[in-house]
Design an enzyme around this catalytic site. Structure first.
Site, PDB file in Angstrom:
ATOM      1  N   CYS A  59     -55.216  12.741 -79.379  1.00  0.00           N
ATOM      2  CA  CYS A  59     -56.203  12.411 -78.346  1.00  0.00           C
ATOM      3  C   CYS A  59     -56.822  11.022 -78.473  1.00  0.00           C
ATOM      4  O   CYS A  59     -56.676  10.202 -77.573  1.00  0.00           O
ATOM      5  CB  CYS A  59     -57.289  13.478 -78.327  1.00  0.00           C
ATOM      6  SG  CYS A  59     -56.661  15.073 -77.767  1.00  0.00           S
ATOM      7  N   ASN A  72     -64.451  10.886 -76.118  1.00  0.00           N
ATOM      8  CA  ASN A  72     -63.491  10.506 -77.154  1.00  0.00           C
ATOM      9  C   ASN A  72     -63.642   9.042 -77.564  1.00  0.00           C
ATOM     10  O   ASN A  72     -63.515   8.702 -78.739  1.00  0.00           O
ATOM     11  CB  ASN A  72     -62.054  10.791 -76.684  1.00  0.00           C
ATOM     12  CG  ASN A  72     -61.691  12.251 -76.905  1.00  0.00           C
ATOM     13  OD1 ASN A  72     -62.507  13.021 -77.414  1.00  0.00           O
ATOM     14  ND2 ASN A  72     -60.499  12.650 -76.522  1.00  0.00           N
ATOM     15  N   ARG A 113     -49.297  13.962 -85.036  1.00  0.00           N
ATOM     16  CA  ARG A 113     -49.210  12.893 -84.049  1.00  0.00           C
ATOM     17  C   ARG A 113     -50.183  11.771 -84.444  1.00  0.00           C
ATOM     18  O   ARG A 113     -51.349  12.022 -84.705  1.00  0.00           O
ATOM     19  CB  ARG A 113     -49.525  13.437 -82.652  1.00  0.00           C
ATOM     20  CG  ARG A 113     -48.411  14.343 -82.133  1.00  0.00           C
ATOM     21  CD  ARG A 113     -48.721  14.917 -80.777  1.00  0.00           C
ATOM     22  NE  ARG A 113     -49.609  16.060 -80.823  1.00  0.00           N
ATOM     23  CZ  ARG A 113     -49.936  16.805 -79.758  1.00  0.00           C
ATOM     24  NH1 ARG A 113     -49.448  16.511 -78.579  1.00  0.00           N
ATOM     25  NH2 ARG A 113     -50.749  17.829 -79.884  1.00  0.00           N
TER      26      ARG A 113
HETATM   27  N1  LIG Z   1     -54.887  18.785 -78.494  1.00  0.00           N
HETATM   28  C1  LIG Z   1     -56.191  18.629 -78.364  1.00  0.00           C
HETATM   29  O1  LIG Z   1     -56.947  18.722 -79.342  1.00  0.00           O
HETATM   30  C2  LIG Z   1     -56.797  18.367 -77.024  1.00  0.00           C
HETATM   31  C3  LIG Z   1     -58.191  18.528 -76.851  1.00  0.00           C
HETATM   32  C4  LIG Z   1     -58.737  18.294 -75.592  1.00  0.00           C
HETATM   33  C5  LIG Z   1     -57.933  17.865 -74.540  1.00  0.00           C
HETATM   34  N2  LIG Z   1     -56.603  17.692 -74.752  1.00  0.00           N
HETATM   35  C6  LIG Z   1     -55.785  17.258 -73.599  1.00  0.00           C
HETATM   36  O2  LIG Z   1     -55.148  18.416 -73.071  1.00  0.00           O
HETATM   37  C7  LIG Z   1     -53.839  18.100 -72.611  1.00  0.00           C
HETATM   38  C8  LIG Z   1     -52.816  18.965 -73.334  1.00  0.00           C
HETATM   39  O3  LIG Z   1     -52.854  18.650 -74.716  1.00  0.00           O
HETATM   40  P1  LIG Z   1     -52.065  19.518 -75.818  1.00  0.00           P
HETATM   41  O4  LIG Z   1     -52.384  18.909 -77.139  1.00  0.00           O
HETATM   42  O5  LIG Z   1     -52.308  20.949 -75.556  1.00  0.00           O
HETATM   43  O6  LIG Z   1     -50.551  19.158 -75.405  1.00  0.00           O
HETATM   44  P2  LIG Z   1     -49.191  19.711 -76.038  1.00  0.00           P
HETATM   45  O7  LIG Z   1     -48.261  18.569 -76.040  1.00  0.00           O
HETATM   46  O8  LIG Z   1     -49.480  20.449 -77.309  1.00  0.00           O
HETATM   47  O9  LIG Z   1     -48.710  20.815 -74.966  1.00  0.00           O
HETATM   48  C9  LIG Z   1     -48.358  20.504 -73.662  1.00  0.00           C
HETATM   49  C10 LIG Z   1     -47.388  21.564 -73.161  1.00  0.00           C
HETATM   50  O10 LIG Z   1     -47.193  21.382 -71.754  1.00  0.00           O
HETATM   51  C11 LIG Z   1     -45.847  21.737 -71.447  1.00  0.00           C
HETATM   52  N3  LIG Z   1     -45.493  21.218 -70.108  1.00  0.00           N
HETATM   53  C12 LIG Z   1     -45.162  19.950 -69.739  1.00  0.00           C
HETATM   54  N4  LIG Z   1     -44.899  19.901 -68.422  1.00  0.00           N
HETATM   55  C13 LIG Z   1     -45.085  21.153 -67.929  1.00  0.00           C
HETATM   56  C14 LIG Z   1     -44.982  21.730 -66.629  1.00  0.00           C
HETATM   57  N5  LIG Z   1     -44.637  21.002 -65.569  1.00  0.00           N
HETATM   58  N6  LIG Z   1     -45.240  23.063 -66.493  1.00  0.00           N
HETATM   59  C15 LIG Z   1     -45.575  23.816 -67.568  1.00  0.00           C
HETATM   60  N7  LIG Z   1     -45.680  23.318 -68.820  1.00  0.00           N
HETATM   61  C16 LIG Z   1     -45.440  22.010 -69.007  1.00  0.00           C
HETATM   62  C17 LIG Z   1     -45.068  21.147 -72.606  1.00  0.00           C
HETATM   63  O11 LIG Z   1     -43.772  21.715 -72.717  1.00  0.00           O
HETATM   64  C18 LIG Z   1     -45.992  21.489 -73.790  1.00  0.00           C
HETATM   65  O12 LIG Z   1     -45.660  22.728 -74.381  1.00  0.00           O
HETATM   66  C19 LIG Z   1     -53.668  16.613 -72.829  1.00  0.00           C
HETATM   67  O13 LIG Z   1     -54.056  15.929 -71.657  1.00  0.00           O
HETATM   68  C20 LIG Z   1     -54.662  16.308 -73.940  1.00  0.00           C
HETATM   69  O14 LIG Z   1     -55.109  14.976 -73.922  1.00  0.00           O
HETATM   70  C21 LIG Z   1     -56.027  17.953 -75.948  1.00  0.00           C
END
Ligand SMILES: NC(=O)c1ccc[n+]([C@@H]2O[C@H](COP(=O)([O-])OP(=O)(O)OC[C@H]3O[C@@H](n4cnc5c(N)ncnc54)[C@H](O)[C@@H]3O)[C@@H](O)[C@H]2O)c1
Length: 447
Positions: free
Chosen positions: A266, A214, A333
């Site tokens: 991200c 990234n 975001r």
């Molecule tokens: N969005 C992307 O394009 C992308 C790509 C690669 C990696 N990532 C990484 O992946 C991770 C998740 O990203 P995202 O965009 O999917 O996040 P998001 O915010 O869309 O979703 C996260 C979810 O996790 C849930 N959550 C929080 N605590 C929890 C728990 N204890 N038990 C169960 N659920 C719980 C939240 O309620 C939420 O629905 C991050 O670390 C991000 O950096 C994201």
């Protein structure tokens, strides 16, 4: 195979739907009860092309379930995929509280051997913390259950996430145990039939690989934005320069588009977190500092151009095309549109905005306010506005009816944050056209 997925956001839902599609039995658990309720009603809380159909098909087949019953979810999976958010903490470091809460829950309920797979983006050393938390829970229960912790960073792109998961360029696996490698290989085998795409390494290197990827992409964007600023001042056209350098295979064409700065969930947080990780080990990451500084400046570029053009913005109305941080997603975001809208409002201007999918998200963020009108179509948004600003490069903005736009605007001014149009053609069409890094604009006043 039985798979448990923690977090039903972008990564969790896409991973869950794709793994279920391959025939696995997947339970997705989320602490957000309202989200789980929506998912169980068949609603998909995010816009991701292809996701809805995949989720419905696999839910109907009984392979994909949603719950907020953490204990039941922990008991289910041989693979326990951690896909919860890692937002920036106040000091810029990654907030690991959600990841560690999942580890606690696993320790509290795990009934037998499992592999804990961290897909969330987490700093180097997190796997050790996860292992300690799970172990602490098991010890508190007086159990000696074996488990493994694997780092498996996710590289999917919002807007093309299903395709990225189904046909990955690579699957990075950080592990210290060959047995786990084979189990993970089996889990991903349906997505790597063409040839093996597993890149296996130690856990710390895998954790750093995600940040490195990234940060490299963010660097390419900031580099081009910096060059665009220079091009504009010396009378060169950055689009010509882009093609000139992209044709060199050592550089390549991808990710060298100048624009309004990178956003999304991200790049901004990951560049910040990597910089913070370097700080913590006594290393000043100068390139990352510069990448971030250029990006923060770039997010104001469209506003600065609009302000210079009009002078006083009080009482002006600016039409916005595009609210999402990039096309094919409703994610706002860290979107450049937010910086622009907020600067316009602070300067006393009003905004009319249109985005093919992000308008509900915009309404959720900003609510109802007198200086924001969300319009149903892209032509409607320019009606009576003083200028048009293009923030997201949705395909439908590429070839609009310029005559209609000119007739609808009070002054024929377009501020293009994505370099969608040809400046010479725009001048011939009678527009004041401001792009990013494309020499001096021709200024036109409406006669
Ligand atoms: N969005 C992307 O394009 C992308 C790509 C690669 C990696 N990532 C990484 O992946 C991770 C998740 O990203 P995202 O965009 O999917 O996040 P998001 O915010 O869309 O979703 C996260 C979810 O996790 C849930 N959550 C929080 N605590 C929890 C728990 N204890 N038990 C169960 N659920 C719980 C939240 O309620 C939420 O629905 C991050 O670390 C991000 O950096 C994201």
């Amino acid at each position: 195979m039985k798979v448990t997925i923690y977090g039903s956001g972008y990564v969790g839902l896409v991973s869950g739907a794709c793994l279920a599609e391959a025939g696995n039995h997947v339970i997705c658990v989320d602490i957000d009860a309202a989200r789980v309720e929506r998912l169980n009603r068949g609603e998909v809380p995010i816009h991701e092309p292809g996701l809805e159909a995949l989720m419905h098909r696999n839910r109907d087949a009984g392979r994909l379930e949603f719950t907020n019953d953490t204990a039941r979810a922990v008991e289910h999976g041989l693979f326990q995929l951690v896909c919860v958010g890692t937002p920036p903490d106040e000091d810029g470091s990654a907030d690991l509280s959600h990841v560690l809460k999942v580890a606690q829950a696993i320790g509290a309920h795990l009934p037998r051997y499992a592999i804990v797979v961290t897909k969330s983006t987490v700093p180097v050393g997190t796997a050790d913390q996860v292992r300690l938390q799970v172990q602490a829970g098991l010890s508190a229960r007086g159990l000696a259950i074996e488990f493994d912790v694997v780092s498996n960073p996710e590289f999917l792109k919002e807007g093309a996430a299903i395709d990225d998961f189904m046909r990955p360029d690579r699957i990075v696996i950080g592990t210290d145990n060959p047995r786990t490698t084979e189990l993970i290989r089996a889990l991903y085998e349906p997505f790597t039939r063409n040839h093996d795409r597993l890149v296996v390494m130690d856990i710390r290197s895998a954790e750093l690989t995600k940040y490195a990827a990234n940060a490299m992409l963010a660097t390419k964007i900031s580099f081009m934005n910096e060059l665009a600023a220079v091009a504009e001042r010396v009378g060169a056209d950055i689009e010509k320069v882009r093609i000139g350098i992209g044709s060199d295979p050592r550089i390549g064409y991808s990710f060298i588009y100048p624009g309004t700065g990178y956003g999304g969930s991200c790049f901004p947080k990951d560049v910040q977190a990597l910089k913070r990780s370097a700080d913590e080990v006594g290393y000043e990451a100068s390139v990352l500092t510069a990448v971030e500084r250029v990006n923060n400046r770039q997010k104001h570029v469209l506003f600065d151009k609009i302000k210079r053009h009009f002078g006083d913005l009080r009482g002006k109305t600016i039409a916005l095309w595009g609210l999402a941080f990039k096309p094919n997603t409703d994610d706002m975001r860290e979107a450049a549109s937010r910086v622009l809208m907020e600067a316009l409002w602070a300067a006393g201007a009003r905004v009319r905005a249109y985005d093919p999918v992000a308008m509900p998200e915009c309404a959720r963020i900003y609510g109802t306010r007198p200086d924001l009108v969300l319009c149903k179509t892209s032509p409607e948004v320019v009606e009576g506005a003083d200028a048009l600003a293009i923030v997201t490069e949705w395909r439908e903005f590429r070839s609009p009816d310029f005559d209609a736009i000119k007739a609808a605007l009070r002054t024929p001014a377009i501020f293009d944050g994505r370099n969608l149009y040809d400046p010479a053609q725009m001048a011939r069409a009678g527009f004041s056209y401001y792009a990013i890094g494309r020499g001096k604009p021709s200024i036109v006043s409406k006669s």
